[in-house]
Write a protein that holds these residues in place. Structure first.
Motif, PDB file in Angstrom:
ATOM      1  N   LEU A 132       0.758  -1.261  -0.072  1.00 56.17           N
ATOM      2  CA  LEU A 132       0.049   0.003   0.245  1.00 56.17           C
ATOM      3  C   LEU A 132       0.792   1.201   0.078  1.00 56.17           C
ATOM      4  O   LEU A 132       0.619   2.317  -0.679  1.00 56.17           O
ATOM      5  CB  LEU A 132      -0.874   0.083   1.124  1.00 56.17           C
ATOM      6  CG  LEU A 132      -1.936  -1.093   1.236  1.00 56.17           C
ATOM      7  CD1 LEU A 132      -2.622  -1.073   2.837  1.00 56.17           C
ATOM      8  CD2 LEU A 132      -2.982  -0.779   0.320  1.00 56.17           C
ATOM      9  N   LEU A 133       1.936   1.384   0.749  1.00 53.71           N
ATOM     10  CA  LEU A 133       2.892   2.303   0.908  1.00 53.71           C
ATOM     11  C   LEU A 133       3.444   2.747  -0.378  1.00 53.71           C
ATOM     12  O   LEU A 133       3.498   3.871  -0.574  1.00 53.71           O
ATOM     13  CB  LEU A 133       3.620   1.926   2.048  1.00 53.71           C
ATOM     14  CG  LEU A 133       4.261   3.311   2.829  1.00 53.71           C
ATOM     15  CD1 LEU A 133       3.345   4.396   3.341  1.00 53.71           C
ATOM     16  CD2 LEU A 133       5.375   2.849   3.816  1.00 53.71           C
ATOM     17  N   ALA A 303      -1.392   6.753   3.590  1.00 56.12           N
ATOM     18  CA  ALA A 303       0.119   6.440   3.996  1.00 56.12           C
ATOM     19  C   ALA A 303       0.061   6.067   5.739  1.00 56.12           C
ATOM     20  O   ALA A 303       0.903   5.207   5.923  1.00 56.12           O
ATOM     21  CB  ALA A 303       0.769   7.772   3.815  1.00 56.12           C
ATOM     22  N   ALA A 304      -0.407   7.004   6.340  1.00 51.60           N
ATOM     23  CA  ALA A 304      -0.470   6.746   7.785  1.00 51.60           C
ATOM     24  C   ALA A 304      -0.771   5.337   8.182  1.00 51.60           C
ATOM     25  O   ALA A 304      -0.277   4.505   8.889  1.00 51.60           O
ATOM     26  CB  ALA A 304      -1.283   7.597   8.573  1.00 51.60           C
ATOM     27  N   VAL A 307       1.637   2.721   6.977  1.00 47.22           N
ATOM     28  CA  VAL A 307       2.819   2.575   7.919  1.00 47.22           C
ATOM     29  C   VAL A 307       2.366   1.986   9.331  1.00 47.22           C
ATOM     30  O   VAL A 307       3.151   0.933   9.605  1.00 47.22           O
ATOM     31  CB  VAL A 307       3.316   3.940   8.096  1.00 47.22           C
ATOM     32  CG1 VAL A 307       4.578   3.911   9.371  1.00 47.22           C
ATOM     33  CG2 VAL A 307       3.943   4.779   6.782  1.00 47.22           C
ATOM     34  N   SER A 308       1.290   2.195   9.775  1.00 46.59           N
ATOM     35  CA  SER A 308       1.108   1.479  11.027  1.00 46.59           C
ATOM     36  C   SER A 308       0.640  -0.010  10.790  1.00 46.59           C
ATOM     37  O   SER A 308       1.312  -0.846  11.732  1.00 46.59           O
ATOM     38  CB  SER A 308      -0.297   2.109  11.621  1.00 46.59           C
ATOM     39  OG  SER A 308      -1.410   1.728  11.050  1.00 46.59           O
ATOM     40  N   LEU A 309       0.215  -0.434   9.738  1.00 45.95           N
ATOM     41  CA  LEU A 309      -0.083  -1.858   9.421  1.00 45.95           C
ATOM     42  C   LEU A 309       1.419  -2.452   9.272  1.00 45.95           C
ATOM     43  O   LEU A 309       1.544  -3.735   9.736  1.00 45.95           O
ATOM     44  CB  LEU A 309      -0.921  -1.869   8.089  1.00 45.95           C
ATOM     45  CG  LEU A 309      -0.955  -3.330   7.474  1.00 45.95           C
ATOM     46  CD1 LEU A 309      -2.208  -3.792   8.875  1.00 45.95           C
ATOM     47  CD2 LEU A 309      -1.942  -3.218   6.330  1.00 45.95           C
ATOM     48  N   LEU A 310       2.382  -1.792   8.625  1.00 49.40           N
ATOM     49  CA  LEU A 310       3.575  -2.470   8.187  1.00 49.40           C
ATOM     50  C   LEU A 310       4.437  -2.432   9.512  1.00 49.40           C
ATOM     51  O   LEU A 310       4.985  -3.378   9.906  1.00 49.40           O
ATOM     52  CB  LEU A 310       4.421  -1.260   7.435  1.00 49.40           C
ATOM     53  CG  LEU A 310       5.748  -1.701   7.137  1.00 49.40           C
ATOM     54  CD1 LEU A 310       6.073  -2.972   6.440  1.00 49.40           C
ATOM     55  CD2 LEU A 310       6.473  -0.407   6.273  1.00 49.40           C
ATOM     56  N   ALA A 311       4.403  -1.346  10.653  1.00 49.77           N
ATOM     57  CA  ALA A 311       5.096  -1.151  11.678  1.00 49.77           C
ATOM     58  C   ALA A 311       4.585  -2.712  12.650  1.00 49.77           C
ATOM     59  O   ALA A 311       5.307  -3.074  13.275  1.00 49.77           O
ATOM     60  CB  ALA A 311       4.612  -0.066  12.372  1.00 49.77           C
TER      61      ALA A 311
END
Lengths: 428, 310
Positions: A132-133, A303-304, A307-311
């Motif tokens: 997604l990012l 984007a937020a 990023v949170s999903l990735l993190a």
């Protein structure tokens, strides 16, 4: 000559028990910050998927499951932590000591399958985050996730968790956003309150999602981890020391799970108001979920969210890998290289991506598989923590054992019902 | 463990000055403990032309001449010495040293590690670690390049021993060897324990702490209290004629031990002797400490041989 009476300030004597309670609370205050931070560890891609799909498809209907699952998780994790303190051994080790070898092997196999399902969700979540990012194909996201998780494992062996702090910040921000949005949205609090406490379903599909929420909240590998706290280090030497550590563990579990529960509920509420209320029940996928953040974050939402999903995926994945090591060491007294485990457990996720299966649906199903793993950890846990000879001063109160047993029975019944409906009506 | 744990020390030398850096400590221990040194050179099947910038020993005769010269200097200082040159055949140098330690019935193996860094050092472990794994006996090891003294062929007995202990009972297996060594050397002993902070826990230990941070912090506080009590108990068990102090620190284990080692001449500690990849992953305290200190380590292998890499 009469002296004017000296004024003595009136003071109400503080009862000793109140003084003790105040001292205890004051003693615990410096520790509270980390407990809030720990709530982030309970929020992983599995939660994202089950919360978003539940809210999108069934509105507030399954809100009660989040709260019930959280209460259940608080009880189960506390029992597990207590077992670790009282025995100095983790749940898997105690199983190995007390059960026949074939049962131990079977339990290990189940625990490993559950670990695989856990990792599937976390890996898939992180891969989705990458995709997604950066607008990559999902498979590239998956391969990048593999590299990233290896890198994190390598860096974290030094005992520092610098990456952890960054990850926590990102997930924390998103979690905070959901809670703030829920408050700002001014949803129908009456409806939320009734759905939060009155159990109800809306057909077999909602049972499947409820089971997924349960699996995503209780997380069997975390049950094993909670009992591993005193491993390799010290065991309290007196009943008083054991009770003190247990009080902190209960504090940890209640605060972290409480905060995580609120965030999960907020996520479900936002999915309900963004998708379900607009008749977009079938658009409630993780790829679409950034829309739930648009009111607060606007164009940044996508984007937020990514990023949170990735993190959260990367962070949970490391924890999952280490939990797998704890379980294997406990059951078999053997471990495999952490790199090998990392490599093996990412294969199913890469396979799912390569087959082009729907990521959100796969995530939900993986959480359902987790819920099937809960009884295998919970039933022995209840049995051990009720044993006064094993637990000493920390043995369960009868009421605790009764409540936990009823909970185990309910989870087993839910699993059996789901199996029956699946084979009879083909829910999955 | 024999009643005289420092009866015979096998010192591995490759002909370089760097390898001789272990000699002052080894000779000092042998001298004070009434032991002898066996100076060993393992002749490699295909030796390189030069090692550490110095001409390498390529023949048995050259090796014997070199070892005799070293032995002569040591004998003048009152050390009992023997020399041995062994062909490695196809065995690795580390295996050969370990086998010779058994053959000579050496109580301790002494060698300098050159710390071959990079991928090779990471994957295959240093010779010192391999020796430790295979020999299953105490190994006196120093990192090369730490001694600047003009002559290395004189005994320098350590006067201050640092004995780091973990929380596990296995680490206490360093006694009575540590006491015996301290008595022979008439050395001061510092028993040290470093309790990590929440941020400094190893990966395995920090995983449950992710979910239970306050309980972990409370547990570490408790551990610090217990550590102080344990060290007092251990100090009380020391022979009456020894000067023993105890110190408990909280922080990064390696950093704190390296700090304490600045006020010591020798570190005496137990190790699981995990080499190579598994040692690296396990974050072996001994291996990491060796990279940080300038003094030698006497490593006592303990516990079951760990085959895992976790």
């Amino acid at each position: 000559m009469n002296e004017p009476p000296t004024e003595v300030p009136a003071t109400t004597p503080v009862p000793p028990r109140v003084r003790l309670l105040r001292a205890r609370i004051a003693g615990m205050l410096p520790y509270l910050g980390p407990a809030f931070v720990a709530s982030v560890a309970y929020i992983d891609p599995g939660n994202y998927a089950t919360n978003i799909e539940s809210g999108a498809r069934f509105g507030y209907t399954l809100l009660w499951v989040i709260f019930a699952a959280n209460l259940a998780a608080m009880l189960i994790q506390s029992l597990s932590a207590k077992l670790g303190i009282a025995t100095g051994r983790n749940l898997a080790e105690v199983c190995r000591e007390r059960f026949p070898r074939p049962i131990v092997w079977a339990m290990w196999v189940v625990a490993e399958l559950v670990a695989m399902a856990t990792d599937l969700a976390e890996f898939l979540g992180a891969a989705l985050g990458f995709a997604l990012l950066f607008h990559f194909p999902l498979l590239i996201g998956g391969l990048l996730t593999g590299v990233a998780t290896f890198a994190i494992l390598a860096l974290e062996r030094y005992g520092h968790r610098p990456i952890e702090a960054v990850i926590t910040a990102f997930v924390g921000i998103i979690a905070g956003c959901y809670v703030v949005e829920t408050v700002l949205e001014q949803p129908d609090w009456g409806a939320i309150a009734s759905h939060a406490v009155i159990p109800r379903f809306a057909g077999p599909e909602s049972v499947l999602l409820a089971t997924g929420i349960l699996g995503a909240t209780v997380m069997p590998h975390v049950i094993y981890l909670h009992s591993a706290l005193t491993q390799h280090r010290i065991v309290p030497r007196t009943s008083e020391e054991a009770r003190r550590i247990f009080r902190f563990e209960v504090l940890d579990v209640v605060i972290a799970m409480g905060v995580a529960g609120l965030v999960n509920a907020a996520m479900l509420v936002m999915a309900a108001s963004t998708f379900h209320s607009r008749g977009l029940a079938h658009v409630g996928t993780i790829e679409e979920a950034h829309r739930t953040l648009e009111p607060l974050l606007g164009p940044l939402a996508s984007a937020a969210f990514a990023v949170s999903l990735l993190a959260s995926g990367l962070s949970s994945s490391t924890v999952g890998t280490m939990a797998g090591q704890v379980v294997m060491q406990g059951f078999l007294h053997r471990t495999i290289p952490v790199w090998l485990r990392r490599g093996i457990t990412m294969l199913p996720a890469l396979l799912v991506i390569a087959l082009g299966l729907d990521p959100t649906r796969t995530l939900v199903i993986s959480q359902v598989v987790l819920s099937f793993g809960i009884p295998f950890a919970l039933i022995p846990l209840i049995r051990f923590t009720a044993d006064r000879r094993l637990m000493g001063a920390l043995a369960n109160h009868r009421l605790t054992t009764l409540v936990a047993s009823v909970l185990a029975a309910l989870i087993v019944a839910l699993n059996l019902f789901l199996l029956w409906t699946t084979f009879a009506g083909g829910v999955v | 463990m024999t009643t005289k744990p420092f009866n015979r020390l096998l010192v591995a030398l490759d002909g370089s000055r760097l390898a001789e850096e272990i000699l002052p400590t080894a000779a000092g221990i042998a001298h004070r403990c009434g032991g002898e040194l066996v100076l060993l050179h393992v002749l490699e099947a295909a030796p390189p032309e030069a090692i550490h910038g110095e001409p390498h020993l390529t023949t048995a005769e050259a090796a014997a001449r070199y070892l005799e010269a070293v032995a002569t200097d040591l004998r003048q200082a009152g050390i009992v010495c023997r020399v041995a040159v062994i062909a490695a055949d196809h065995a690795a140098v580390a295996s050969c040293i370990a086998r010779q330690a058994c053959a000579f019935e050496a109580d301790v193996i002494a060698l300098t590690t050159h710390g071959s860094g990079g991928l090779r050092g990471f994957l295959f472990g240093r010779i010192a670690q391999q020796v430790l794994q295979e020999a299953e006996r105490p190994t006196l090891v120093a990192r090369a390049g730490q001694r600047r003294s003009a002559s290395l062929r004189v005994p320098v007995p350590p006067q201050r021993l640092l004995v780091p202990l973990g929380g596990e009972p296995a680490s206490e297996q360093v006694f009575p060897l540590a006491w015996e060594l301290a008595r022979c050397l008439a050395a001061q002993v510092t028993l040290a324990r470093v309790v990590p902070t929440l941020e400094r826990l190893s990966l395995t230990e920090s995983t449950p702490a992710v979910f239970l941070p306050t309980a972990t912090a409370a547990l570490l506080d408790l551990e610090r209290q217990h550590a102080a009590e344990d060290l007092q108990r251990l100090a009380a068990s020391a022979p009456a004629d020894l000067a023993v102090t105890t110190v408990v620190r909280q922080g990064d284990v390696i950093e704190e031990l390296a700090r304490l080692a600045q006020r010591a001449d020798l570190v005496v500690m137990t190790t699981h002797g995990r080499a190579g990849l598994s040692g690296w992953l396990a974050g072996s305290v001994a291996a990491r400490l060796l990279e940080r200190v300038t003094i030698p380590l006497l490593l006592v292998p303990v516990g079951e041989r760990d085959e895992s890499a976790s």
